[in-house]
Design a protein around this motif. Sequence first.
Motif, PDB file in Angstrom:
ATOM      1  N   LEU A 137       0.452  -1.157  -0.208  1.00 23.51           N
ATOM      2  CA  LEU A 137       0.087   0.083   0.135  1.00 23.51           C
ATOM      3  C   LEU A 137       0.842   1.692   0.115  1.00 23.51           C
ATOM      4  O   LEU A 137       0.681   2.140  -0.522  1.00 23.51           O
ATOM      5  N   LEU A 138       1.643   1.674   0.702  1.00 23.38           N
ATOM      6  CA  LEU A 138       2.773   2.510   1.241  1.00 23.38           C
ATOM      7  C   LEU A 138       3.191   2.828  -0.230  1.00 23.38           C
ATOM      8  O   LEU A 138       4.257   3.609  -0.618  1.00 23.38           O
ATOM      9  N   LYS A 139       3.915   2.053  -1.204  1.00 25.68           N
ATOM     10  CA  LYS A 139       4.490   1.951  -2.163  1.00 25.68           C
ATOM     11  C   LYS A 139       4.074   2.419  -3.372  1.00 25.68           C
ATOM     12  O   LYS A 139       4.517   3.132  -3.923  1.00 25.68           O
ATOM     13  N   SER A 140       2.230   2.884  -3.571  1.00 24.64           N
ATOM     14  CA  SER A 140       2.087   2.946  -4.005  1.00 24.64           C
ATOM     15  C   SER A 140       1.571   4.337  -3.637  1.00 24.64           C
ATOM     16  O   SER A 140       0.989   5.077  -4.995  1.00 24.64           O
ATOM     17  N   ARG A 141       2.368   4.561  -2.529  1.00 25.59           N
ATOM     18  CA  ARG A 141       1.941   6.135  -2.074  1.00 25.59           C
ATOM     19  C   ARG A 141       3.127   6.427  -2.096  1.00 25.59           C
ATOM     20  O   ARG A 141       3.508   7.708  -1.779  1.00 25.59           O
ATOM     21  N   GLY A 142       3.880   6.083  -2.599  1.00 24.70           N
ATOM     22  CA  GLY A 142       5.177   6.739  -3.055  1.00 24.70           C
ATOM     23  C   GLY A 142       6.580   6.688  -1.870  1.00 24.70           C
ATOM     24  O   GLY A 142       7.441   6.986  -1.439  1.00 24.70           O
ATOM     25  N   TRP A 143       6.243   5.392  -1.057  1.00 26.08           N
ATOM     26  CA  TRP A 143       6.975   5.233   0.102  1.00 26.08           C
ATOM     27  C   TRP A 143       8.153   4.595  -0.124  1.00 26.08           C
ATOM     28  O   TRP A 143       7.658   3.769  -1.019  1.00 26.08           O
ATOM     29  N   LEU A 144       9.414   4.481   0.728  1.00 28.11           N
ATOM     30  CA  LEU A 144      10.517   3.300   0.778  1.00 28.11           C
ATOM     31  C   LEU A 144      10.430   2.352   1.841  1.00 28.11           C
ATOM     32  O   LEU A 144      10.281   3.100   3.137  1.00 28.11           O
ATOM     33  N   ALA A 145      11.265   1.576   1.629  1.00 26.85           N
ATOM     34  CA  ALA A 145      11.594  -0.511   2.233  1.00 26.85           C
ATOM     35  C   ALA A 145      13.019  -0.029   2.288  1.00 26.85           C
ATOM     36  O   ALA A 145      13.747  -0.943   1.193  1.00 26.85           O
ATOM     37  N   ALA A 146      13.092   0.639   3.586  1.00 25.76           N
ATOM     38  CA  ALA A 146      14.787   0.112   4.161  1.00 25.76           C
ATOM     39  C   ALA A 146      14.387  -0.694   5.225  1.00 25.76           C
ATOM     40  O   ALA A 146      13.703  -0.305   6.006  1.00 25.76           O
ATOM     41  N   TYR A 147      15.785  -1.367   5.201  1.00 25.84           N
ATOM     42  CA  TYR A 147      15.894  -2.411   5.976  1.00 25.84           C
ATOM     43  C   TYR A 147      16.321  -1.969   7.917  1.00 25.84           C
ATOM     44  O   TYR A 147      16.064  -2.350   8.525  1.00 25.84           O
ATOM     45  N   GLU A 148      17.574  -0.797   7.619  1.00 24.55           N
ATOM     46  CA  GLU A 148      17.289  -0.141   8.878  1.00 24.55           C
ATOM     47  C   GLU A 148      16.466   0.761   9.349  1.00 24.55           C
ATOM     48  O   GLU A 148      15.570   0.678  10.323  1.00 24.55           O
ATOM     49  N   GLU A 149      16.254   1.729   8.752  1.00 24.66           N
ATOM     50  CA  GLU A 149      15.309   2.749   8.471  1.00 24.66           C
ATOM     51  C   GLU A 149      13.820   2.081   8.967  1.00 24.66           C
ATOM     52  O   GLU A 149      13.258   2.985   9.540  1.00 24.66           O
ATOM     53  N   GLY A 150      13.187   1.521   7.958  1.00 27.90           N
ATOM     54  CA  GLY A 150      12.258   1.155   8.200  1.00 27.90           C
ATOM     55  C   GLY A 150      11.267   1.719   6.600  1.00 27.90           C
ATOM     56  O   GLY A 150      12.154   1.796   5.704  1.00 27.90           O
ATOM     57  N   LEU A 151      10.469   2.183   7.039  1.00 28.30           N
ATOM     58  CA  LEU A 151       8.884   2.835   5.937  1.00 28.30           C
ATOM     59  C   LEU A 151       9.267   4.336   6.111  1.00 28.30           C
ATOM     60  O   LEU A 151       9.123   4.579   6.935  1.00 28.30           O
ATOM     61  N   GLN A 152       9.901   5.324   4.911  1.00 28.93           N
ATOM     62  CA  GLN A 152      10.381   6.512   4.398  1.00 28.93           C
ATOM     63  C   GLN A 152       9.559   7.350   3.701  1.00 28.93           C
ATOM     64  O   GLN A 152       9.539   5.670   2.239  1.00 28.93           O
ATOM     65  N   LYS A 153       9.141   8.185   3.960  1.00 25.92           N
ATOM     66  CA  LYS A 153       9.024   9.051   2.144  1.00 25.92           C
ATOM     67  C   LYS A 153       9.688  10.415   2.159  1.00 25.92           C
ATOM     68  O   LYS A 153       9.649  11.095   3.260  1.00 25.92           O
ATOM     69  N   VAL A 154      10.320  10.384   1.492  1.00 22.58           N
ATOM     70  CA  VAL A 154      10.661  11.815   0.924  1.00 22.58           C
ATOM     71  C   VAL A 154      10.211  12.925   0.366  1.00 22.58           C
ATOM     72  O   VAL A 154       9.257  12.342  -0.982  1.00 22.58           O
ATOM     73  N   TYR A 155       9.814  14.170   1.445  1.00 24.76           N
ATOM     74  CA  TYR A 155       9.741  15.209  -0.155  1.00 24.76           C
ATOM     75  C   TYR A 155      11.003  16.347  -0.288  1.00 24.76           C
ATOM     76  O   TYR A 155      11.145  16.631   0.722  1.00 24.76           O
ATOM     77  N   TYR A 156      10.816  15.977  -0.662  1.00 23.61           N
ATOM     78  CA  TYR A 156      12.527  16.454  -1.810  1.00 23.61           C
ATOM     79  C   TYR A 156      12.297  18.064  -1.361  1.00 23.61           C
ATOM     80  O   TYR A 156      13.310  19.189  -1.276  1.00 23.61           O
ATOM     81  N   LYS A 157      11.181  18.060  -2.123  1.00 22.82           N
ATOM     82  CA  LYS A 157      10.633  20.173  -2.135  1.00 22.82           C
ATOM     83  C   LYS A 157      10.923  19.881  -0.495  1.00 22.82           C
ATOM     84  O   LYS A 157      11.124  21.989  -0.348  1.00 22.82           O
ATOM     85  N   GLU A 158      10.429  19.718   0.829  1.00 27.30           N
ATOM     86  CA  GLU A 158      10.661  20.514   1.904  1.00 27.30           C
ATOM     87  C   GLU A 158      11.747  20.207   2.506  1.00 27.30           C
ATOM     88  O   GLU A 158      11.976  20.916   3.361  1.00 27.30           O
ATOM     89  N   ASP A 159      12.312  18.903   1.769  1.00 28.56           N
ATOM     90  CA  ASP A 159      13.704  18.684   2.377  1.00 28.56           C
ATOM     91  C   ASP A 159      12.989  17.968   3.914  1.00 28.56           C
ATOM     92  O   ASP A 159      13.332  18.113   4.810  1.00 28.56           O
ATOM     93  N   ILE A 160      11.816  17.261   4.010  1.00 31.18           N
ATOM     94  CA  ILE A 160      11.230  16.669   5.305  1.00 31.18           C
ATOM     95  C   ILE A 160      11.623  14.271   5.078  1.00 31.18           C
ATOM     96  O   ILE A 160      11.328  14.376   3.311  1.00 31.18           O
ATOM     97  N   VAL A 161      12.139  13.919   5.711  1.00 28.45           N
ATOM     98  CA  VAL A 161      11.515  12.752   5.683  1.00 28.45           C
ATOM     99  C   VAL A 161      11.294  11.999   6.733  1.00 28.45           C
ATOM    100  O   VAL A 161      10.584  12.438   7.790  1.00 28.45           O
ATOM    101  N   ALA A 162       9.430  11.406   5.962  1.00 23.43           N
ATOM    102  CA  ALA A 162       8.971  11.125   7.374  1.00 23.43           C
ATOM    103  C   ALA A 162       9.407   9.523   7.462  1.00 23.43           C
ATOM    104  O   ALA A 162       8.981   8.858   6.317  1.00 23.43           O
TER     105      ALA A 162
END
Length: 303
Positions: A137-162
């Motif tokens: 579900l999250l992959k379809s919404r632009g989230w990335l799965a990282a083994y160490e960090e977990g599930l992340q979504k990057v907002y490059y315009k705002e320089d924010i990582v959720a």
Amino acid sequence: MRARESFEAAMERGDEFEVGELKALCSNPVLAPIIRNLVLVRGEQSGFFHEGLLINYRNEAYSLCPDERLKIAHPVDLHRLGAWSNYQRELFHHRRIQPFKQVFRELYLPNSDELKEQTLSRRYAGHQIQPRKAAALLKSRGWLAAYEEGLQKVYYKEDIVATIYAMAGWFSPSEVEAPTIEIIRFEDRKTGKPLYISQVPKLVFSEVMRDVDLVVSVSHVGGVDPEASLSTIEIRKVILEELLKLLKLENVLLTANHAKVRGGVMGNTQFIWVVALCIKWEPALSTYCLYTPATEAGYFCRL
């Protein structure tokens, strides 16, 4: 389909369009119906784009210069302008069909607990979810799965990582135990330092929480939707207002979170809680809960 997704993504990013650009897009027979049914915003003004004009829910028209910039209104913008429920009513009355969920989109704002915690949110803490379904579900919404960090979504315009953090990690064998959401945190993309919730743009915060709520609702191990967003309450109020008009009922008063019914059962006044569909009678002040999936799972709500 691709055009609808592009406009929805533009709304989520807060992209701006020049008036001349919108006029050119409206000349396309495929894009014109999409743009025509979207609410646009310019500063303190909002409305539907029609032949170079911005026409609001009161049918007031604002002239636009070719080089002026508009953006597709997000519920954050409509809530700020105090026009959110008015546009919901406009769509309801004129039976406008929007290309994607815009005016009736869920809105999530920081609550008092999150502002007190300052740098993290525990809104969905303790909910176990199915990892494979959640990741899909999250992959379809632009989230990335990282083994160490977990599930992340990057907002490059705002320089924010959720980031969504889970107890025992996201990628432990699900046969042992489903991961449990712990916290949601926003960090600076360049420094990695946590951001205060109050510093996160409301649009970014709302979309992140909307994604997490979707995951909890759809892939929750118990199959229960535990959260009622601000937009859920607003939408229920708009529907109630329209139904009351159709039924010509004049003994119902809608407040912030309640519907006050005068002269109900046995002549008593009833308070219906719009959030959880609970009813309280006066003067006895007895509380009853209407049947909902939440009550079936043990989430009994009291006034």
